[in-house]
Design an enzyme around this catalytic site. Structure first.
Site, PDB file in Angstrom:
ATOM      1  N   ASP A  24       0.789  -1.246   0.000  1.00 28.97           N
ATOM      2  CA  ASP A  24       0.000   0.000   0.000  1.00 28.97           C
ATOM      3  C   ASP A  24       0.821   1.297   0.000  1.00 28.97           C
ATOM      4  O   ASP A  24       0.462   2.271   0.691  1.00 28.97           O
ATOM      5  CB  ASP A  24      -0.967   0.011   1.197  1.00 28.97           C
ATOM      6  CG  ASP A  24      -1.962  -1.130   1.184  1.00 28.97           C
ATOM      7  OD1 ASP A  24      -1.925  -1.936   0.231  1.00 28.97           O
ATOM      8  OD2 ASP A  24      -2.751  -1.246   2.139  1.00 28.97           O
ATOM      9  N   LYS A 129      -6.706  -4.891  -2.966  1.00 31.60           N
ATOM     10  CA  LYS A 129      -7.305  -5.516  -1.776  1.00 31.60           C
ATOM     11  C   LYS A 129      -8.309  -4.570  -1.126  1.00 31.60           C
ATOM     12  O   LYS A 129      -8.038  -3.380  -0.978  1.00 31.60           O
ATOM     13  CB  LYS A 129      -6.200  -5.909  -0.786  1.00 31.60           C
ATOM     14  CG  LYS A 129      -5.382  -4.758  -0.217  1.00 31.60           C
ATOM     15  CD  LYS A 129      -4.247  -5.309   0.607  1.00 31.60           C
ATOM     16  CE  LYS A 129      -3.512  -4.295   1.427  1.00 31.60           C
ATOM     17  NZ  LYS A 129      -4.285  -3.447   2.321  1.00 31.60           N
ATOM     18  N   CYS A 162      -2.065  -2.413   7.937  1.00 33.16           N
ATOM     19  CA  CYS A 162      -2.086  -3.356   6.809  1.00 33.16           C
ATOM     20  C   CYS A 162      -0.867  -4.273   6.775  1.00 33.16           C
ATOM     21  O   CYS A 162      -0.972  -5.418   6.325  1.00 33.16           O
ATOM     22  CB  CYS A 162      -2.226  -2.589   5.502  1.00 33.16           C
ATOM     23  SG  CYS A 162      -3.861  -1.840   5.342  1.00 33.16           S
TER      24      CYS A 162
END
Ligand code: TIU
Length: 225
Positions: A24, A129, A162
């Site tokens: 990310d 995701k 995450c």
């Protein structure tokens, strides 16, 4: 097998069976005007790791080892965004709202993209995701099986959200995971420190951590041998 000097003990990196997973590194988390800042966070801490993550990606690319990028985000109709996630907190911009970098955390919008410095190149896998963990509702498990990966080197943001969620998912699926300490960051330094301790406690209950220099030294030593 390459032995990487790591916490809590050396990490056995298996060339040919190791993939890099960069979590990310998106403009929405790293740049002003995105989701991270809308939640009240100072994003400058996250910007600081971009060069180190770049060195880590380069190390894998130079050796032809697989590089996988993830992006957190949702479809434009928000059908994959639970109302609980969209409603959580008191953000200045909610997921799907229009902000300075387009619709927040929506596929294809400028803010959803990976920062230019770390952009994927042809042949690298990009996993979209909807959740915090990179295995939930994605093809990551299938991709890793196809690659024959048993070991993961992990980087990205944020450490305790995450990144840690993904490492826990990976751990439960049988992967050995090494988190690169200076290639991950949190909006909260105390949470980063705590996450690193949680991961490595109890004899690597979730995984290992090491600075990038330890991985570089271990890989260079093997090249010289
Ligand atoms: N808010 C926060 O720390 N993180 C996220 O919402 N997503 C990721 O960590 N990628």
């Amino acid at each position: 097998m390459i032995s990487v000097d790591a916490t809590p003990f050396p990490f056995p990196l298996s060339p040919g069976h190791t993939a890099l997973v960069v979590i990310d590194m998106q403009r929405d988390f790293v740049e002003p005007g995105g989701f991270g800042e809308s939640l009240g966070n100072d994003v400058t801490r996250l910007q600081a790791i971009i060069p180190t993550v770049g060195r880590l990606i380069a190390l894998f690319r130079e050796r032809g080892w697989p590089v996988i990028h993830t992006r957190e985000g949702h479809r434009p109709d928000l059908g994959d965004c639970p109302p609980a996630k969209r409603g959580r907190g008191n953000p200045t911009l909610r997921i799907g709202d229009h902000g300075p970098m387009g619709r927040v955390l929506i596929h294809g919008e400028p803010g959803h993209g990976i920062v230019d410095e770390l952009a994927p190149i042809d042949g690298e896998i990009v996993i979209d995701k909807p959740g915090k963990g990179a295995f939930y509702a994605t093809s990551l498990g299938d991709e890793l099986a196809r690659l024959g990966a048993t070991h993961l080197v992990v980087a990205g943001v944020t450490t305790e959200v995450c990144v840690q969620t993904t490492m826990r998912e990976a751990n439960d699926r049988g992967f050995d995971c090494l988190l690169i300490e200076d290639a991950t960051e949190s909006y909260f330094p105390e949470f980063k420190a705590a996450a690193l301790k949680m991961i490595t406690a109890q004899g690597a209950i979730v995984g290992w951590t090491a600075p990038l220099s330890a991985l570089e030294t271990a890989v260079a030593g093997r090249a010289a041998a």
